[in-house]
Design a protein around this motif. Structure first.
Motif, PDB file in Angstrom:
ATOM      1  N   MET A 126       0.861  -1.123   0.049  1.00  0.00           N
ATOM      2  CA  MET A 126      -0.053   0.268   0.040  1.00  0.00           C
ATOM      3  C   MET A 126       0.719   1.193   0.051  1.00  0.00           C
ATOM      4  O   MET A 126       0.513   2.022  -0.519  1.00  0.00           O
ATOM      5  CB  MET A 126      -0.905   0.101   1.058  1.00  0.00           C
ATOM      6  N   GLU A 127       2.015   1.134   0.841  1.00  0.00           N
ATOM      7  CA  GLU A 127       2.674   2.263   0.846  1.00  0.00           C
ATOM      8  C   GLU A 127       3.559   2.578  -0.678  1.00  0.00           C
ATOM      9  O   GLU A 127       3.550   3.738  -1.194  1.00  0.00           O
ATOM     10  CB  GLU A 127       3.972   2.224   1.737  1.00  0.00           C
ATOM     11  N   VAL A 128       4.012   1.516  -1.279  1.00  0.00           N
ATOM     12  CA  VAL A 128       4.537   1.586  -2.659  1.00  0.00           C
ATOM     13  C   VAL A 128       3.388   2.189  -3.627  1.00  0.00           C
ATOM     14  O   VAL A 128       3.683   3.272  -4.411  1.00  0.00           O
ATOM     15  CB  VAL A 128       5.199   0.254  -3.098  1.00  0.00           C
ATOM     16  N   MET A 129       2.211   1.716  -3.645  1.00  0.00           N
ATOM     17  CA  MET A 129       1.353   2.057  -4.399  1.00  0.00           C
ATOM     18  C   MET A 129       0.779   3.509  -4.055  1.00  0.00           C
ATOM     19  O   MET A 129       0.677   4.187  -4.854  1.00  0.00           O
ATOM     20  CB  MET A 129       0.048   1.119  -4.419  1.00  0.00           C
ATOM     21  N   GLY A 130       0.773   3.740  -3.038  1.00  0.00           N
ATOM     22  CA  GLY A 130       0.631   5.205  -2.593  1.00  0.00           C
ATOM     23  C   GLY A 130       1.367   6.292  -3.229  1.00  0.00           C
ATOM     24  O   GLY A 130       1.090   7.301  -3.521  1.00  0.00           O
ATOM     25  N   ALA A 131       2.730   6.009  -2.905  1.00  0.00           N
ATOM     26  CA  ALA A 131       3.700   6.900  -3.440  1.00  0.00           C
ATOM     27  C   ALA A 131       3.829   7.113  -5.148  1.00  0.00           C
ATOM     28  O   ALA A 131       4.199   8.029  -5.267  1.00  0.00           O
ATOM     29  CB  ALA A 131       4.922   6.179  -3.012  1.00  0.00           C
ATOM     30  N   MET A 132       3.061   6.288  -5.700  1.00  0.00           N
ATOM     31  CA  MET A 132       2.617   6.328  -7.082  1.00  0.00           C
ATOM     32  C   MET A 132       1.305   6.714  -7.500  1.00  0.00           C
ATOM     33  O   MET A 132       1.260   6.865  -8.922  1.00  0.00           O
ATOM     34  CB  MET A 132       2.864   4.822  -7.788  1.00  0.00           C
ATOM     35  N   GLY A 133       0.880   7.321  -6.491  1.00  0.00           N
ATOM     36  CA  GLY A 133      -0.785   7.901  -7.100  1.00  0.00           C
ATOM     37  C   GLY A 133      -1.743   7.175  -7.661  1.00  0.00           C
ATOM     38  O   GLY A 133      -2.461   7.244  -8.551  1.00  0.00           O
ATOM     39  N   THR A 134      -1.902   6.172  -6.704  1.00  0.00           N
ATOM     40  CA  THR A 134      -2.966   5.184  -6.968  1.00  0.00           C
ATOM     41  C   THR A 134      -4.388   5.915  -7.029  1.00  0.00           C
ATOM     42  O   THR A 134      -4.919   6.390  -6.183  1.00  0.00           O
ATOM     43  CB  THR A 134      -2.927   4.035  -5.940  1.00  0.00           C
ATOM     44  N   LYS A 135      -5.284   5.196  -7.936  1.00  0.00           N
ATOM     45  CA  LYS A 135      -6.555   5.658  -8.336  1.00  0.00           C
ATOM     46  C   LYS A 135      -7.487   4.721  -7.372  1.00  0.00           C
ATOM     47  O   LYS A 135      -7.209   3.550  -7.153  1.00  0.00           O
ATOM     48  CB  LYS A 135      -6.880   5.575  -9.647  1.00  0.00           C
TER      49      LYS A 135
END
Length: 334
Positions: free
Chosen positions: A194-203
């Protein structure tokens, strides 16, 4: 043969106020009052079940109303007498409704102990959460088989995946919240992902259908925790998407149904539950019904099936839910 005679996308007066339904259809043309079902299951998935039920009961009709899992819980609690049957993929919310006394106890319904709760809440499918990827985005690349594989793939090429990831908005989706809490209980890898996805601007999405469509179009390259049954049923886009069952563990929910304690049609509602259970337990192939069977004995290695038990309500406690959502927001909405 299809029995429905009305398809309405409208604002329906109900319980003293207006409700926007995702879908509303009436099946059958019987003289008897319609059996009212409130559900989170897409009509396209559930219509064959209703039709098979009505094929044996020519005097009956069914009104099928679709809304999100979270909305379903709120609407039903406001007026349980307005509905006869409740069907949802959010096991925790369903369990709490049954535990709070909103479900009718049914006599004479035979079902395995692990798939029912006190003869009032009945599971009828097993459906895993999956990772869905855009095939073109992963052309000539190793496909992720686990959550850790996905983390490594995203970190290795952030420019390719930035702004092209998707998952449930667990603040709005009951099923998304269920999958997220169960993932977090199973492995710490969930929070790292979730942290990795969040850092990439997850929709963020309300439902699986939107994620699947966006993966197919290439708008996003990866969707996490997509309901596997919905993704696998999209045979029209199999050349564009790949559905992955994570090899580390598969969070698997059971879709459940119960009869409202205040149903006005207890006999018909009970017979529908019996039909639903019999239909999903049958080993006879039925290509018209896309919902997976209830299958506990043949669980695959790594499958973590969410149990129908009081522990489901752990994260529905107000304080625990608030704490979890705060951690989720910090990880995903950076």
């Amino acid at each position: 043969m299809r029995y429905f005679f009305a398809l309405v996308f409208c604002v329906l007066p109900l319980t003293g106020w207006a409700q926007d339904w995702e879908d509303r259809q009436v099946f059958g043309n019987g003289a008897a009052p319609a059996l009212r079902i409130i559900s989170s299951t897409d009509t396209s998935f559930f219509a064959p079940v209703i039709e098979s039920y009505l094929a044996q009961r020519t005097g009956q009709s069914v009104e099928y109303l679709v809304t999100s899992t979270a909305q379903l819980d709120r609407i039903f609690r406001a007026d349980p007498g307005a509905f006869d049957l409740v069907i949802s993929s959010a096991m925790d919310l369903q369990f709490k409704l049954a535990n709070d006394g909103f479900a009718r106890t049914l006599d004479g319904v035979t079902h395995p102990d692990w798939a029912q709760w006190r003869q009032s809440l009945f599971a009828f499918t097993t459906e895993p959460a999956t990772i869905v990827i855009n095939r073109e985005a992963f052309a000539n690349r190793r496909l992720p088989e686990t959550r850790q594989d996905l983390i490594e793939a995203l970190r290795a090429d952030p420019e390719r995946f930035a702004g092209r990831l998707g998952t449930y908005d667990v603040r709005q989706s009951g099923l998304g919240f269920l999958f997220a809490t169960q993932d977090a209980r199973t492995s710490e890898t969930y929070w790292r992902l979730m942290e990795v996805m969040g850092a990439m601007g997850t929709k963020l999405f309300c439902c699986s259908g939107g994620m699947i469509d966006d993966v197919a179009s290439g708008e996003i390259a990866v969707a996490y925790n997509v309901l596997g049954s919905y993704a696998s049923a999209r045979r029209d886009i199999t050349d564009k998407i790949k559905v992955i069952l994570p090899a580390d563990f598969q969070t698997t929910m059971m879709r459940t149904a119960f009869v409202s304690r205040d149903t006005k049609q207890p006999v018909a509602a009970t017979s529908f539950v019996q039909h639903l259970i019999a239909l999903q337990a049958s080993t006879t192939a039925n290509d018209d019904i896309a919902l997976p069977h209830l299958d506990h004995a043949n669980a695959t290695e790594g499958q973590v099936t969410i149990a129908l038990e009081p522990a489901l309500m752990t994260y529905l406690d107000a304080l625990k839910k608030q704490t979890f959502l705060k951690e989720w927001v910090n990880a995903v909405i950076q």
